[in-house]
Design an enzyme around this catalytic site. Structure first.
Site, short mmCIF file in Angstrom:
data_model
loop_
_atom_site.label_atom_id
_atom_site.label_comp_id
_atom_site.label_asym_id
_atom_site.label_seq_id
_atom_site.Cartn_x
_atom_site.Cartn_y
_atom_site.Cartn_z
N ASN A 1 0.88 -1.17 0.00
CA ASN A 1 0.00 0.00 0.00
C ASN A 1 0.91 1.22 0.00
OD1 ASN A 1 -1.82 2.03 0.52
ND2 ASN A 1 -2.75 1.05 2.30
N LYS B 1 3.14 0.76 3.25
CA LYS B 1 2.76 -0.25 4.24
C LYS B 1 2.81 -1.59 3.52
CE LYS B 1 -0.57 2.64 6.61
NZ LYS B 1 -1.94 3.02 6.41
N ARG C 1 -2.51 -2.08 -3.53
CA ARG C 1 -3.72 -1.29 -3.35
C ARG C 1 -3.62 -0.11 -4.30
NH1 ARG C 1 -5.09 3.16 0.99
NH2 ARG C 1 -7.28 3.42 0.52
N HIS D 1 -12.72 2.85 -0.25
CA HIS D 1 -12.76 1.83 0.82
C HIS D 1 -13.44 0.55 0.33
CE1 HIS D 1 -12.85 5.15 4.16
NE2 HIS D 1 -11.61 4.75 3.95
N GLY E 1 -13.15 4.90 10.05
CA GLY E 1 -11.75 5.05 10.47
C GLY E 1 -11.47 6.53 10.56
N ARG F 1 -12.06 15.42 7.33
CA ARG F 1 -12.83 15.84 6.15
C ARG F 1 -14.26 16.20 6.53
NH1 ARG F 1 -11.13 10.63 3.45
NH2 ARG F 1 -9.01 11.02 2.74
N MET G 1 -11.13 9.65 18.14
CA MET G 1 -12.37 9.46 18.89
C MET G 1 -12.11 9.17 20.37
SD MET G 1 -15.55 9.78 18.59
CE MET G 1 -16.05 9.81 16.88
N ARG G 2 -10.97 8.57 20.69
CA ARG G 2 -10.65 8.30 22.11
C ARG G 2 -10.54 9.62 22.87
NH1 ARG G 2 -6.09 4.22 20.13
NH2 ARG G 2 -6.14 5.81 18.53
N ASN H 1 -13.97 -0.06 17.68
CA ASN H 1 -13.55 0.20 19.07
C ASN H 1 -14.44 1.12 19.88
OD1 ASN H 1 -10.92 -1.25 19.11
ND2 ASN H 1 -10.50 0.15 17.42
N GLU I 1 -8.24 -5.32 5.14
CA GLU I 1 -8.05 -4.98 3.73
C GLU I 1 -6.86 -5.71 3.12
OE1 GLU I 1 -8.65 -0.91 5.25
OE2 GLU I 1 -9.26 -0.42 3.21
P1 ADP Z 1 -7.40 4.88 8.88
O1 ADP Z 1 -8.55 5.55 8.20
O2 ADP Z 1 -6.24 5.81 9.13
O3 ADP Z 1 -7.04 3.52 8.33
P2 ADP Z 1 -8.30 3.46 11.25
O4 ADP Z 1 -9.35 2.58 10.68
O5 ADP Z 1 -7.06 2.83 11.77
O6 ADP Z 1 -7.96 4.67 10.32
O7 ADP Z 1 -8.97 4.31 12.43
C1 ADP Z 1 -8.25 5.27 13.14
C2 ADP Z 1 -9.18 5.98 14.09
O8 ADP Z 1 -9.84 5.01 14.93
C3 ADP Z 1 -8.47 6.89 15.08
O9 ADP Z 1 -8.30 8.18 14.53
C4 ADP Z 1 -9.42 6.91 16.26
O10 ADP Z 1 -10.35 7.95 16.09
C5 ADP Z 1 -10.17 5.59 16.18
N1 ADP Z 1 -9.83 4.63 17.23
C6 ADP Z 1 -8.81 3.75 17.26
N2 ADP Z 1 -8.82 3.04 18.42
C7 ADP Z 1 -9.87 3.49 19.12
C8 ADP Z 1 -10.44 3.17 20.40
N3 ADP Z 1 -9.92 2.24 21.18
N4 ADP Z 1 -11.55 3.85 20.80
C9 ADP Z 1 -12.09 4.80 20.01
N5 ADP Z 1 -11.61 5.14 18.81
C10 ADP Z 1 -10.53 4.51 18.37
#
Ligand code: ADP
Length: 405
Positions: free
Chosen positions: A10, A17, A93, A182, A212, A243, A285-286, A336, A386
């Site tokens: 990727n 990656k 990808r 996606h 994500g 975005r 989001m955390r 999550n 993916e």
């Molecule tokens: P990408 O679009 O970069 O592939 P991911 O699917 O890895 O993203 O998602 C990343 C996002 O997931 C982080 O910015 C965060 O907001 C959220 N995230 C990751 N772990 C947690 C968690 N334990 N609780 C809440 N949100 C989480």
């Protein structure tokens, strides 16, 4: 010796990656990441799964060729070198495949030319993907290289969903339509959701919510995508980490005419400084949940706007599908963030949607149901994969079979 390994690449503008998978069982042999390519402080992190012990390296890597060579050396140290006859193919990808690429495709000069022709609609992604492909080809010119497109799964969308309501001639001249992204994740998760329900994908209608940092929703009818929230670019649709998602296009004219902003400034504003980060200064989001727990009103408002949009898409895709068997949450936030899942379906009992708070609170890497047993529509958490999907599609194509053997 049988060739059962697939390397998945990727390639971003300054990162690569990678994962090496054994397609006899889909297991990982090695995973890694090269970041800051082209800088003095490029960083490689490589993990062979046999030991699980990561190795890190920092130094100057001039370009993607240097990066892939470094990756190749790390793999060789683990006895997994790219020169091994066990390597069956490299799967890439590729973000934008336009209308033409509806399936994973073995890369030849014509395919490269078409990916290049699509650069105007994917100026950030396709050039980096092309660089990755050309570098990998130089490294193993004898090996099949396969492009797996982020847009491919969405090419089944009917014209009624794929077209914008703008002048047809202008749209066609500039190839303006809704492509969606996606797709590899939406394909994988919709199929895995059907499996979780013990049904054939062709019998199941699923709303997939890939949440994500980038986020998109899709309506999948009997295994085929019939609508998705991202459009010409990944900017349309849900509120994302950085975005804006949907908004009145006249905001752009206003920012130009009244705000005196340039096209590039607005592009940066909407793609990098909007969404959650624009609304509250955080895109994780955390962190947003932590701030909400402390009574932070700005974080609460950002969360509410995020959920409001998500709920609108669930409702819209319910209407598009007519009958919904499952809603599946996936990616970093979807897998999550239990408060996001709970809030997104809250109040939708009349549509047969509900979340069981105890099941929703369970943390696990496995696909699982979080709806009460009596619910008419299954609500599920289905971790996306993916890389496995790209490897599976790549291996199936070079091996002439769709199944893992
Ligand atoms: P990408 O679009 O970069 O592939 P991911 O699917 O890895 O993203 O998602 C990343 C996002 O997931 C982080 O910015 C965060 O907001 C959220 N995230 C990751 N772990 C947690 C968690 N334990 N609780 C809440 N949100 C989480």
């Amino acid at each position: 010796m049988s060739s059962s390994r697939v390397l998945v690449l990727n390639s971003g503008s300054s990162s690569v990656k990678y994962q090496l998978l054994d397609m006899r069982d889909g297991s990982r042999l090695a995973v890694g990441l090269v970041e800051r390519i082209g800088e003095e402080t490029s960083r490689l992190k490589h993990t062979p799964l046999a030991t699980g012990e990561s190795r890190e390296w920092t130094g100057a890597m001039a370009d993607h060729e240097a990066a892939l060579k470094a990756v190749s050396e790390e793999l060789t140290r683990d006895g997994l070198g790219l020169d091994s006859p066990e390597l069956a193919a490299i799967g890439h990808r590729v973000v934008h495949g336009g209308k033409l690429f509806t399936e994973p495709t073995v890369i030849d000069d014509a395919v490269l030319a078409e990916i290049e022709r699509l650069i105007p609609v994917a100026p950030l992604h396709n050039p980096a993907n092309l660089t990755g492909i050309r570098t990998a080809q130089a490294l193993r010119p004898d090996l099949p290289q396969v492009a797996v497109f982020d847009t491919a799964f969405h090419t089944t969308m009917p014209e009624s969903a794929a077209r914008y309501a703008i002048d047809v001639k202008t749209a066609d001249e500039h190839r303006i339509r809704r492509y969606g992204f996606h797709g590899t994740s939406h394909a994988y998760v919709s199929r895995a959701t059907a499996e979780l329900l013990g049904k054939d994908p062709s019998d199941v209608n699923v709303i997939v919510l890939h949440l994500g940092n980038g986020a998109s929703a899709s309506a999948v009818e009997g295994g085929r995508c019939v609508d998705t929230s991202m459009g010409l670019t990944p900017l349309e649709g849900l509120v994302m980490g950085t975005r804006s998602g949907d908004m009145d296009p006249a905001v752009i004219f206003h920012l130009m005419r009244v705000g005196g902003m340039s096209t590039d400034e607005i592009d940066t504003l909407l793609n990098k400084k909007s969404g959650l980060i624009g609304l509250c200064g955080d895109n994780d989001m955390r962190e947003i949940r932590r701030r909400i727990d402390e009574g932070d009103e700005q974080a609460q408002l950002a969360f509410d706007i995020y959920i409001h949009r998500l709920k609108k898409y669930i409702g819209a895709y319910y209407a598009v599908l007519g009958r919904v068997d499952a809603v599946a949450f996936t990616a970093g936030v979807g897998e999550n963030a239990s408060p996001v899942r709970e809030a997104a379906v809250a109040g939708l009992e009349a549509l047969g949607l509900a979340v069981d708070s105890e099941l929703n609170a369970v943390r696990s890497d496995e696909p699982r149901l979080i709806s009460p047993e009596s619910a008419r529509v299954a609500v599920a958490v289905v971790p996306t994969d993916e890389e496995l999907e790209i490897a599976t599609q790549t291996y199936a194509l070079v091996n002439g079979s769709r199944n893992l053997t």
